[in-house]
Design an enzyme around this catalytic site. Structure first.
Site, PDB file in Angstrom:
ATOM      1  N   ASP A  53     -15.562 -25.577 -44.360  1.00 28.51           N
ATOM      2  CA  ASP A  53     -15.388 -24.289 -44.129  1.00 28.51           C
ATOM      3  C   ASP A  53     -16.546 -23.529 -45.007  1.00 28.51           C
ATOM      4  O   ASP A  53     -17.393 -24.225 -45.644  1.00 28.51           O
ATOM      5  CB  ASP A  53     -13.893 -23.938 -44.689  1.00 28.51           C
ATOM      6  CG  ASP A  53     -13.501 -22.818 -43.754  1.00 28.51           C
ATOM      7  OD1 ASP A  53     -14.215 -21.878 -43.645  1.00 28.51           O
ATOM      8  OD2 ASP A  53     -12.148 -22.517 -43.637  1.00 28.51           O
ATOM      9  N   HIS A 103     -15.664 -12.385 -43.773  1.00 26.88           N
ATOM     10  CA  HIS A 103     -14.729 -11.760 -43.057  1.00 26.88           C
ATOM     11  C   HIS A 103     -15.332 -10.336 -42.702  1.00 26.88           C
ATOM     12  O   HIS A 103     -14.602  -9.108 -42.565  1.00 26.88           O
ATOM     13  CB  HIS A 103     -13.244 -11.579 -43.521  1.00 26.88           C
ATOM     14  CG  HIS A 103     -12.533 -12.797 -43.282  1.00 26.88           C
ATOM     15  ND1 HIS A 103     -11.328 -12.850 -43.577  1.00 26.88           N
ATOM     16  CD2 HIS A 103     -12.999 -14.173 -43.322  1.00 26.88           C
ATOM     17  CE1 HIS A 103     -10.909 -14.171 -43.482  1.00 26.88           C
ATOM     18  NE2 HIS A 103     -11.717 -14.868 -43.167  1.00 26.88           N
ATOM     19  N   HIS A 149     -13.322 -25.144 -38.473  1.00 27.01           N
ATOM     20  CA  HIS A 149     -12.441 -24.276 -37.320  1.00 27.01           C
ATOM     21  C   HIS A 149     -13.370 -23.551 -36.588  1.00 27.01           C
ATOM     22  O   HIS A 149     -14.105 -22.976 -36.830  1.00 27.01           O
ATOM     23  CB  HIS A 149     -11.380 -23.369 -38.193  1.00 27.01           C
ATOM     24  CG  HIS A 149     -11.764 -22.320 -38.849  1.00 27.01           C
ATOM     25  ND1 HIS A 149     -12.084 -21.058 -38.232  1.00 27.01           N
ATOM     26  CD2 HIS A 149     -11.896 -22.134 -40.406  1.00 27.01           C
ATOM     27  CE1 HIS A 149     -12.243 -20.344 -39.592  1.00 27.01           C
ATOM     28  NE2 HIS A 149     -12.418 -20.956 -40.746  1.00 27.01           N
ATOM     29  N   GLU A 162      -7.012 -21.244 -37.821  1.00 25.21           N
ATOM     30  CA  GLU A 162      -7.179 -21.386 -39.153  1.00 25.21           C
ATOM     31  C   GLU A 162      -6.732 -19.826 -39.855  1.00 25.21           C
ATOM     32  O   GLU A 162      -6.253 -19.868 -40.713  1.00 25.21           O
ATOM     33  CB  GLU A 162      -8.515 -21.726 -39.546  1.00 25.21           C
ATOM     34  CG  GLU A 162      -8.525 -22.430 -40.972  1.00 25.21           C
ATOM     35  CD  GLU A 162      -9.124 -21.143 -41.823  1.00 25.21           C
ATOM     36  OE1 GLU A 162      -8.985 -21.606 -43.256  1.00 25.21           O
ATOM     37  OE2 GLU A 162      -9.305 -20.131 -41.435  1.00 25.21           O
ATOM     38  N   GLU A 163      -7.393 -18.978 -39.063  1.00 25.15           N
ATOM     39  CA  GLU A 163      -7.364 -17.824 -39.921  1.00 25.15           C
ATOM     40  C   GLU A 163      -6.076 -17.152 -39.808  1.00 25.15           C
ATOM     41  O   GLU A 163      -5.622 -16.085 -40.606  1.00 25.15           O
ATOM     42  CB  GLU A 163      -8.315 -16.716 -39.205  1.00 25.15           C
ATOM     43  CG  GLU A 163      -9.950 -16.819 -39.066  1.00 25.15           C
ATOM     44  CD  GLU A 163     -10.595 -17.145 -40.737  1.00 25.15           C
ATOM     45  OE1 GLU A 163      -9.715 -16.690 -41.400  1.00 25.15           O
ATOM     46  OE2 GLU A 163     -11.610 -17.247 -40.789  1.00 25.15           O
ATOM     47  N   ASP A 211     -18.050 -18.032 -40.335  1.00 18.22           N
ATOM     48  CA  ASP A 211     -16.922 -18.508 -40.742  1.00 18.22           C
ATOM     49  C   ASP A 211     -16.107 -18.717 -39.487  1.00 18.22           C
ATOM     50  O   ASP A 211     -15.593 -17.679 -38.737  1.00 18.22           O
ATOM     51  CB  ASP A 211     -16.282 -17.390 -41.741  1.00 18.22           C
ATOM     52  CG  ASP A 211     -14.771 -17.784 -42.119  1.00 18.22           C
ATOM     53  OD1 ASP A 211     -14.452 -19.035 -41.692  1.00 18.22           O
ATOM     54  OD2 ASP A 211     -14.192 -17.073 -42.699  1.00 18.22           O
TER      55      ASP A 211
END
Lengths: 341, 344
Positions: free
Chosen positions: B229, B314, B64, B206-207, B169
């Site tokens: 991922d 994150h 992603h 995606e998130e 990420d």
């Protein structure tokens, strides 16, 4: 000084790493930017003392100070895994430290990590981490490898880039490189009276300013610092202390003492007469160099003036360059007026 | 392009979920020689590397492109921006963070502020604000409600091939699948092998739930999908969670909805090709990746996960090992060669 020049110098000053007790970089930079007619030396505590000649010798010996150190970290332990444990130098809210990059004395950069959000319990998300739970990761896989870049007792600082935001600037160490710059600007002026400028060391952890005051025996001391501006959402007008863009801040009460009433009133009058934007912060909760200076030796009269800074002691503090201009204007006039008062 | 350079280029571009275009433009430049690139309805990028052959293997490589961030919900009379989170923003890490507001007319810098209320609690996202150093009038001229905000997290090279940046990420996954596709395409062309279908999907959103990958994979309709991922890389406070380790190779996922065949074959080819790997057991029925949407797309798509171990997920200072990123590309390349042989 032109505002663009002022901002360029402020950027250079903020990007220097000078955590309390390791102020050499800031001291050297300031020393290399002093005018020819300044005699400068370091004292036993690390203060940088600059004797500046004016047109006359004042009746009152004047000392102006600005602390040149910044809050930061000190390495206390290197794990077998290569991660670095640390404690704080100065008063830092743990919440501004999580997930921030830092720079070690050696120049090596690392990051302060913590458990990812996905694995945190509801309680963990809410409760503030302790410094003892945090560590610096430089990517080293062992203690031996980490030791190539760091020794116990080394310091580390935030390493945020100096960034203009709107009409303001965001940077680390605005507390108190803004004050240092105001004082440095003053030294470049043609001054009415002789004065001694002291760029002090270790203010954030107690301070070396008192020793300088003891040695110099001033009659009047003007301390130039940063005020924690609380002009932000959720803070009632009565608790805002001061606001960005509203001018230089005159502080009466501070932790550990008060400004001299006569100097305070005189400074206020100077601002009004010369149309210098000013504001009064009478809720200063921080201990400043003024506390130690006012009680050094047989004591001296002090006046605290500050530049408003939001989010002090964080990697992203914010100030308005307009306020620095007000401070610079005021300092020059104060020297003229207070030399013979 | 070198892995580090590619990571830096992709990570340092803004692409908060729902507004991935800038990051996709950067990715599209890198993919220029790979194949025809297009956008789906929900603004994912699809790159057709080798055309699917009727009845033959059609491998989809997915990662992603979006990153977590914030979005403007309100402009205070004092000029401060109130915000909501886009994806799982870690409230422990937001205070004092530099950010970038992405407006129609360009980027504006700001910082995250919060009341230091002494309550010994981390501020909730409702209680933070973004300070862009302007008064309300100026803010209202320049910033609109709904504008996206990304965190600033400079790209840093650490020791041992580790790198730190925001958005690793899953831009590190994007780099891995692009590199894998480049390798496969070059190998097929060099050895003039009979073609297989190969498509790269850099998915949006995606998130925020996986809309991009689920819908795009329906349209692509591959015979199987590899989803790359990031996964948790071990650090002291999660040592008891038995998660993957940085620098020890790709983590091959084993989970209820994932293809056991693919997972086993990935492990087999990794052993054969001497590519280091780890097994990541994804308990429960979900993987928390785009694989969840892809397995359910259309008539269902046989899928597996390969994850890059990552520390501090994150946050603006995520850390991965470039060796792991390269090893993921190697593993996918080895798997493609292996699968093509099996199919023949």
């Amino acid at each position: 000084m032109e505002q663009t020049k002022r901002l360029e110098m402020l950027r250079e000053l903020c990007e220097l790493d000078s955590v309390s007790s390791c102020e050499d970089k800031a001291a050297q930079w300031i020393q290399s930017h002093l005018p020819q007619d300044c005699r400068a030396y370091r004292d036993a505590r690390g203060n940088l003392i600059c004797e500046k000649k004016g047109r006359k010798t004042p009746k009152n010996k004047l000392m102006l100070t600005a602390h040149m150190d910044e809050v930061g970290f000190i390495i206390t332990y290197i794990e077998e895994s290569g991660l670095l444990r640390f404690e704080v130098m100065g008063d830092i809210d743990t919440r501004v430290v999580v997930a921030k990059p830092v720079r070690l004395e050696s120049g090596k950069e690392g990051v302060i990590g913590a458990k990812p959000i996905h694995l945190q319990t509801a309680e963990e998300r809410s409760v503030v981490l302790k410094f003892s739970e945090l560590y610096i990761d430089i990517g080293a896989k062992s203690r031996q490898e980490a030791e190539q870049f760091v020794s116990l007792g080394d310091v580390a600082s935030f390493c945020t880039a100096f960034t203009p935001i709107g009409t303001k600037v965001a940077a680390k160490a605005l507390d108190n490189r803004t004050g240092c710059l105001a004082l440095l600007e003053l030294l470049h002026e043609d001054l009415a009276y002789d004065l001694t400028a002291v760029f002090t060391a270790q203010e954030e952890i107690g301070g070396g300013a008192g020793n300088a005051a003891f040695a110099l025996k001033p009659d009047i001391a003007i301390v130039v610092g940063a005020s924690d501006a609380q002009d932000v959402p959720g803070v009632s007008a009565s608790k805002r202390r001061c606001a960005l863009g509203k001018g230089v801040v005159l502080t009466m009460k501070h932790r550990g003492g008060n400004s001299d009433r006569e100097l305070f009133d005189g400074t206020k009058k100077l601002c009004e007469e010369n149309k210098i934007p000013y504001q009064i912060n009478n809720q200063m909760t921080d201990r400043t160099d003024a506390a130690a200076i006012s009680k050094a030796g047989s004591g001296c009269r002090t006046m605290n003036i500050t530049i408003p800074v939001r989010y002090t002691h964080s990697p992203s503090s914010v100030c308005d360059p307009k306020d620095m201009e007000s401070a610079a204007q005021l300092l020059k006039i104060m020297v003229e007026q207070f030399g013979d008062r | 392009m070198e892995t580090v350079q590619m990571l830096k280029t992709l990570c340092q571009t803004g692409g908060v979920s729902g507004e991935e275009e800038r990051a996709l433009e950067a990715a599209e430049k890198i993919c220029a020689d790979l194949g025809r690139c297009s956008r789906t309805v929900h603004k994912s990028m699809v790159c057709e590397v080798m055309e699917a052959q009727s009845g033959g293997l059609h491998l989809l490589l997915n990662a992603h492109i979006d990153e977590i961030g914030l979005t403007v919900t309100h402009i205070e009379e004092s000029g401060f921006l109130r915000v909501a989170q886009v994806g799982g923003v870690d409230r422990r890490s937001v205070m004092g963070s530099p950010v970038v507001v992405h407006t129609k007319n360009g980027n504006l810098s700001g910082v995250v502020g919060s009341i230091q209320d002494g309550e010994n609690k981390n501020p909730t996202i409702d209680n933070i604000w973004v300070d862009v150093g302007m008064d309300a009038e100026e803010v209202k001229q320049k910033i609109e409600l709904g504008d996206k905000i990304s965190f600033v997290g400079a790209f840093r090279e650490l020791e041992n091939g580790m790198v730190s940046s925001k958005a690793l990420d899953d831009r590190s996954g994007c780099v891995a699948v692009i590199k894998a596709a480049q390798k496969i395409k070059a190998y097929w062309s060099e050895h003039q092998l009979s073609p297989i279908g190969l498509t790269v999907l850099l998915s949006s959103q995606e998130e925020t739930g996986g809309l991009g990958a689920a819908t795009a994979s329906f349209g692509i309709c591959p015979t199987e999908a590899i989803v790359v991922d990031v996964t948790f890389g071990t650090t002291p406070e999660i040592a008891d969670k038995h998660v993957s380790e940085l620098g020890k190779g790709p983590a091959i996922g084993m989970g209820a909805t994932l293809s056991r065949r693919m997972s086993k074959e990935l492990a087999t080819v990794a052993k054969e090709e001497k590519i280091p790997y780890q097994i990541e057991v994804m308990g429960g029925g979900h993987t928390g990746t785009d694989a969840d949407g892809i397995v359910e797309a259309g008539q269902g798509i046989e899928s597996c996960c390969i994850s890059i171990p990552e520390r501090y997920m994150h946050t603006p200072i995520e850390v991965v090992s470039t060796e792991d990123v390269d090893a993921v590309a190697e593993l996918i390349f080895a798997y493609a060669k292996h699968s093509a042989q099996v199919c023949r």
